[in-house]
Design a protein around this motif. Structure first.
Motif, mmCIF file in Angstrom:
data_model
loop_
_atom_site.group_PDB
_atom_site.id
_atom_site.type_symbol
_atom_site.label_atom_id
_atom_site.label_comp_id
_atom_site.label_asym_id
_atom_site.label_seq_id
_atom_site.Cartn_x
_atom_site.Cartn_y
_atom_site.Cartn_z
ATOM 1 N N UNK A 1 -5.280 9.609 -0.235
ATOM 2 C CA UNK A 1 -6.115 9.348 -1.412
ATOM 3 C C UNK A 1 -5.648 10.100 -2.654
ATOM 4 N N UNK A 2 -5.072 11.284 -2.467
ATOM 5 C CA UNK A 2 -4.690 12.111 -3.616
ATOM 6 C C UNK A 2 -3.317 11.764 -4.179
ATOM 7 N N UNK A 3 -2.618 10.823 -3.537
ATOM 8 C CA UNK A 3 -1.262 10.478 -3.979
ATOM 9 C C UNK A 3 -1.229 9.080 -4.598
ATOM 10 N N UNK A 4 -0.348 8.908 -5.583
ATOM 11 C CA UNK A 4 -0.120 7.586 -6.150
ATOM 12 C C UNK A 4 -1.363 6.921 -6.699
ATOM 13 N N UNK A 5 -1.401 5.607 -6.571
ATOM 14 C CA UNK A 5 -2.519 4.802 -7.085
ATOM 15 C C UNK A 5 -3.742 4.944 -6.192
ATOM 16 N N UNK A 6 -4.910 5.264 -6.771
ATOM 17 C CA UNK A 6 -6.136 5.265 -5.963
ATOM 18 C C UNK A 6 -6.473 3.828 -5.532
ATOM 19 N N UNK A 7 -6.446 3.571 -4.249
ATOM 20 C CA UNK A 7 -6.722 2.225 -3.737
ATOM 21 C C UNK A 7 -8.152 2.082 -3.242
ATOM 22 N N UNK A 8 -8.804 3.215 -3.046
ATOM 23 C CA UNK A 8 -10.218 3.244 -2.673
ATOM 24 C C UNK A 8 -10.908 4.204 -3.643
ATOM 25 N N UNK A 42 0.831 -1.200 0.000
ATOM 26 C CA UNK A 42 0.000 0.000 0.000
ATOM 27 C C UNK A 42 0.865 1.249 0.000
ATOM 28 N N UNK A 43 1.912 1.256 0.824
ATOM 29 C CA UNK A 43 2.818 2.405 0.882
ATOM 30 C C UNK A 43 3.501 2.626 -0.460
ATOM 31 N N UNK A 44 3.926 1.542 -1.082
ATOM 32 C CA UNK A 44 4.603 1.632 -2.383
ATOM 33 C C UNK A 44 3.657 2.127 -3.474
ATOM 34 N N UNK A 45 2.415 1.637 -3.475
ATOM 35 C CA UNK A 45 1.451 2.092 -4.478
ATOM 36 C C UNK A 45 1.200 3.590 -4.343
ATOM 37 N N UNK A 46 1.274 4.090 -3.126
ATOM 38 C CA UNK A 46 1.054 5.513 -2.886
ATOM 39 C C UNK A 46 2.317 6.346 -3.088
ATOM 40 N N UNK A 94 -2.447 -5.548 9.204
ATOM 41 C CA UNK A 94 -1.994 -5.106 7.889
ATOM 42 C C UNK A 94 -3.109 -4.548 7.007
ATOM 43 N N UNK A 95 -4.294 -5.139 7.082
ATOM 44 C CA UNK A 95 -5.382 -4.646 6.245
ATOM 45 C C UNK A 95 -5.861 -3.277 6.722
ATOM 46 N N UNK A 96 -5.898 -3.081 8.033
ATOM 47 C CA UNK A 96 -6.270 -1.777 8.573
ATOM 48 C C UNK A 96 -5.242 -0.722 8.177
ATOM 49 N N UNK A 97 -3.985 -1.111 8.203
ATOM 50 C CA UNK A 97 -2.917 -0.185 7.797
ATOM 51 C C UNK A 97 -3.075 0.199 6.332
ATOM 52 N N UNK A 98 -3.269 -0.800 5.475
ATOM 53 C CA UNK A 98 -3.408 -0.533 4.040
ATOM 54 C C UNK A 98 -4.642 0.323 3.763
ATOM 55 N N UNK A 99 -5.726 0.052 4.476
ATOM 56 C CA UNK A 99 -6.947 0.843 4.312
ATOM 57 C C UNK A 99 -6.710 2.301 4.717
ATOM 58 N N UNK A 100 -6.023 2.493 5.819
ATOM 59 C CA UNK A 100 -5.704 3.851 6.261
ATOM 60 C C UNK A 100 -4.854 4.570 5.217
ATOM 61 N N UNK A 101 -3.832 3.896 4.721
ATOM 62 C CA UNK A 101 -2.955 4.494 3.712
ATOM 63 C C UNK A 101 -3.776 4.898 2.483
ATOM 64 N N UNK A 102 -4.675 4.011 2.061
ATOM 65 C CA UNK A 102 -5.500 4.299 0.890
ATOM 66 C C UNK A 102 -6.378 5.522 1.077
ATOM 67 N N UNK A 103 -6.915 5.694 2.285
ATOM 68 C CA UNK A 103 -7.831 6.803 2.554
ATOM 69 C C UNK A 103 -7.094 8.093 2.925
ATOM 70 N N UNK A 104 -6.079 7.978 3.768
ATOM 71 C CA UNK A 104 -5.376 9.177 4.237
ATOM 72 C C UNK A 104 -4.573 9.851 3.129
#
Length: 214
Positions: free
Chosen positions: A79-86, A20-24, A67-77
């Motif tokens: 959101x404007x950077x990198x790959x949209x995960x949500x 998630x961090x890398x995608x962002x 890990x899933x909670x972490x990835x979800x947070x990264x995706x939402x927090x």
């Protein structure tokens, strides 16, 4: 650097958070946790996750585990950077959430156990249990039938864009691809096989793989 990921790159759960961090495309510090010595069960790590499991995330004054909670947070927090995960559309995001739940409740119970038997046990000098492999192949097969149908309708599980629903699968899939189990239960489903090869080839995931070599 505010963002810190505490864990080990050989840990599937840590890999999920790192993906998630890398995608962002975020700057972060990987804080190694020596699991072989049991550092994840002791201070200072136990203060980050009282269950003594990697990974843990620190983002400023926020500390998270799972890990899933972490990835979800990264995706939402972020959101404007990198790959949209949500998705910013509630209905689209609801669909993504459904398939995130499917991964956790339907796919991972068998997928992670197959990875344990086929990859981790030999890595740790243990013997693979063929009966357990057969049991979990039988459990994951109907899940993959559902995936095959879903991937006939959309390119990815959550829709036509890569999302958390796909990302969550990456660690188990990386361990299983190329194994006899993959050839037996994944390859015969062409949409699933194409999806696996697609998401495993993502540059962000390849960066996570590279971290395991260091």
């Amino acid at each position: 650097m505010a963002l810190k990921v505490h864990g080990s790159p050989i840990s599937s759960a840590t890999q999920r958070a790192l993906a998630a961090v890398m995608e962002k495309q975020l700057e972060f510090e990987l804080v190694p946790v020596d699991m072989a010595s049991g550092a994840h069960k002791k201070e200072p790590f136990i203060s980050l996750n009282p269950f003594g499991q990697v990974p843990a995330l620190q983002d400023g004054d926020l500390t998270l585990f799972e890990s899933r909670a972490i990835a979800s947070y990264i995706g939402e927090a972020y959101a404007s950077q990198g790959t949209p995960l949500v998705s910013q559309d509630p209905k689209e995001n609801a669909i993504i959430s459904v398939w995130c739940e499917v991964e956790a409740q339907k796919f991972d119970p068998a997928g992670s156990k197959l990875a344990w038997e086929i990859v981790y046990k030999p890595m740790f000098g243990m013997t693979t249990d063929p009966a357990a492999v057969e049991e979990h192949e039988a459990k994951i097969s109907p899940v993959l039938d559902v995936y095959e149908a879903r991937l006939t309708e959309s390119k990815y599980l959550g829709g036509n864009n890569f999302s958390l629903a796909d990302l969550y699968h990456l660690p188990s899939l990386q361990f299983l691809v190329g194994t006899p189990t993959y050839k037996k239960v994944f390859e015969p489903r062409p949409k699933v096989d194409a999806w696996v090869k697609d998401i495993l080839a993502r540059p962000a995931w390849q960066s996570v793989i590279e971290m395991q070599k260091n």
